[in-house]
Design an enzyme around this catalytic site. Structure first.
Site, PDB file in Angstrom:
ATOM      1  N   LYS A  34       0.842  -1.209   0.000  1.00  0.00           N
ATOM      2  CA  LYS A  34       0.000   0.000   0.000  1.00  0.00           C
ATOM      3  C   LYS A  34       0.870   1.249   0.000  1.00  0.00           C
ATOM      4  CE  LYS A  34      -0.326  -0.069   5.085  1.00  0.00           C
ATOM      5  NZ  LYS A  34      -1.205  -0.400   6.234  1.00  0.00           N
ATOM      6  N   ARG A 130     -10.972   0.298  15.117  1.00  0.00           N
ATOM      7  CA  ARG A 130     -10.593   1.010  13.902  1.00  0.00           C
ATOM      8  C   ARG A 130     -11.328   0.325  12.774  1.00  0.00           C
ATOM      9  NH1 ARG A 130      -4.389   1.327  11.772  1.00  0.00           N
ATOM     10  NH2 ARG A 130      -5.111  -0.604  10.869  1.00  0.00           N
ATOM     11  N   TYR A 258      14.750  30.602   9.526  1.00  0.00           N
ATOM     12  CA  TYR A 258      13.537  31.234  10.063  1.00  0.00           C
ATOM     13  C   TYR A 258      13.561  31.267  11.581  1.00  0.00           C
ATOM     14  CZ  TYR A 258      11.243  31.167   5.508  1.00  0.00           C
ATOM     15  OH  TYR A 258      10.912  31.387   4.198  1.00  0.00           O
ATOM     16  N   MET A 306      10.896  24.932   3.760  1.00  0.00           N
ATOM     17  CA  MET A 306      10.165  24.123   2.787  1.00  0.00           C
ATOM     18  C   MET A 306      11.112  23.442   1.802  1.00  0.00           C
ATOM     19  SD  MET A 306       7.083  25.199   0.185  1.00  0.00           S
ATOM     20  CE  MET A 306       6.041  25.823   1.493  1.00  0.00           C
TER      21      MET A 306
END
Ligand SMILES: *Cc1c(COP(=O)(O)O)cnc(C)c1O
Length: 366
Positions: A34, A130, A258, A306
């Site tokens: 998956k 779940r 940052y 980023m």
């Protein structure tokens, strides 16, 4: 080599992990592929050629491309909305997990339309709250499935459940879930269902508790070198690298990135890598975070952006174009996925499934 950030996938590691895991169980091995093979791309063939005999995915959408490629191994899809294209699954011999009475009805409707029985695996929630049907509804599901079999609309090929705490070997929750699961299988057989594959364990239980193996184990993480139980040494199949694109020399007390959250504590040099959180590098990392560059471990300086990571390289000899290894199998002292998971307060699974599309991929064959 690619110019930018690059992810190397070692199919040989996937093959080797599959063989090691298959050797640890008498049960059949389902290779869980998956989420694009946990972010590794094509892992199915490496697994199927090295001991796995089934494939497992979440949705039918994930399952169909394997059939289009001509892979005809038995395959199970276990997580689908009620209006999923069950007819396509039936036509392509994709087994379907049944987690509710309504799913059973939808699948039977599709089988009627296709004119062929669906192969289903009744999915019990044995205590994780779940996916899977409540225990209270189990007998009803078995009864209805038996009627579906009698009507030629389906065949109950399997019974499945999933463990919540298998990553903690010896945890009583695993024993308890296993006993509930055994009871459910007995109840199904009592209702004249005859599943040929009963399956409960994923990687952690496969590696730590043979009582959970039954007829098949569903192994995802382990194929890719991740052992959630931390008991077995498997081989990482990913190596993530990026080139130094810029170097600068700065005095002590220089703020970096940052928020200027990092301050140099001495005169030093900084190196810039063109990879950031958009590419899957976790944004929050603790102070231990580092990469391997020219044979040395160098710390990440300041917040991950980023698109960029800054390294504090001190007096290490580095030239623009030298490649840093963020993580790899650990052969050359580079950080591993387990290191990054620990620095980021997450699990390895999350890191491997989040490498962004800008990172170029290449692979060595198994
Ligand atoms: C993802 C998944 C697996 C594989 O689990 P790993 O711990 O990665 O081996 C097995 N079964 C189900 C139902 C899953 O969702």
């Amino acid at each position: 080599m690619y110019a930018g950030a690059s992810l190397h996938i070692d199919s040989g590691a996937i093959a080797q992990n599959t063989r090691r895991i298959a050797a640890r169980t008498g049960a059949a091995v389902m290779a869980v592929v998956k989420a694009d093979g946990f972010g590794h791309g094509d892992a199915a063939l490496a697994a199927l050629r090295n001991g796995a005999t089934w494939l497992g995915v979440t949705s039918i959408d994930e399952a169909l491309p394997f059939r289009w490629r001509g892979i005809d191994a038995p395959m199970l899809s276990w997580l689908n909305p009620l209006d999923a294209d069950f007819a396509a699954a039936i036509r392509h011999d994709i087994d379907l997990a049944v987690p509710s009475l309504r799913h059973l009805a939808s699948i039977q409707t599709a089988a009627q339309r296709v004119g062929r029985p669906a192969q289903v695996h009744l999915h019990l929630d044995s205590g994780m709250s779940r996916d899977g049907i409540d225990r209270a509804e189990w007998n009803a599901l078995c009864e209805l499935a038996r009627l579906g079999e009698a009507a030629g609309l389906l065949k109950v090929r399997g019974i499945m459940s999933h463990l919540a705490r298998a990553d903690q070997p010896g945890d009583p929750a695993t024993r308890y879930q296993t006993l509930l699961f055994e009871n459910a299988v007995r109840a199904a057989r009592h209702r004249r269902l005859s599943p040929s594959v009963v399956h409960l364990a994923a990687t952690a239980a496969t590696l730590t508790d043979t009582r959970t193996h039954f007829g098949m184990v569903r192994v995802g993480a382990g194929l890719y070198g991740i052992d959630p139980s931390h008991t077995t040494r498997l081989r990482g199949a990913m190596t993530l690298t990026a080139p130094v694109t810029l170097l600068r020399e700065v005095p002590a007390g220089t703020g970096v990135g940052y928020g200027l959250a990092y301050r140099t504590d001495r005169r030093t040099r900084l190196a810039l890598l063109p990879i950031g959180y958009a590419d899957g590098v976790p944004r929050s990392l603790d102070a231990r975070a580092g990469v391997q560059l020219n044979g040395r471990r160098v710390p990440v300086a300041g917040a991950v952006s980023m698109d960029q990571v800054v390294l504090d390289i001190g007096d290490l000899a580095v030239a623009a174009g030298d490649r840093a290894t963020l993580f790899g199998p650990g052969d050359d002292g580079e950080p591993t996925l387990a290191d990054w998971a620990s620095w980021a307060g997450t699990i390895e699974h999350e890191l491997v499934t989040r490498i962004g599309p800008r990172v170029s991929r290449d692979r060595t064959a198994a």
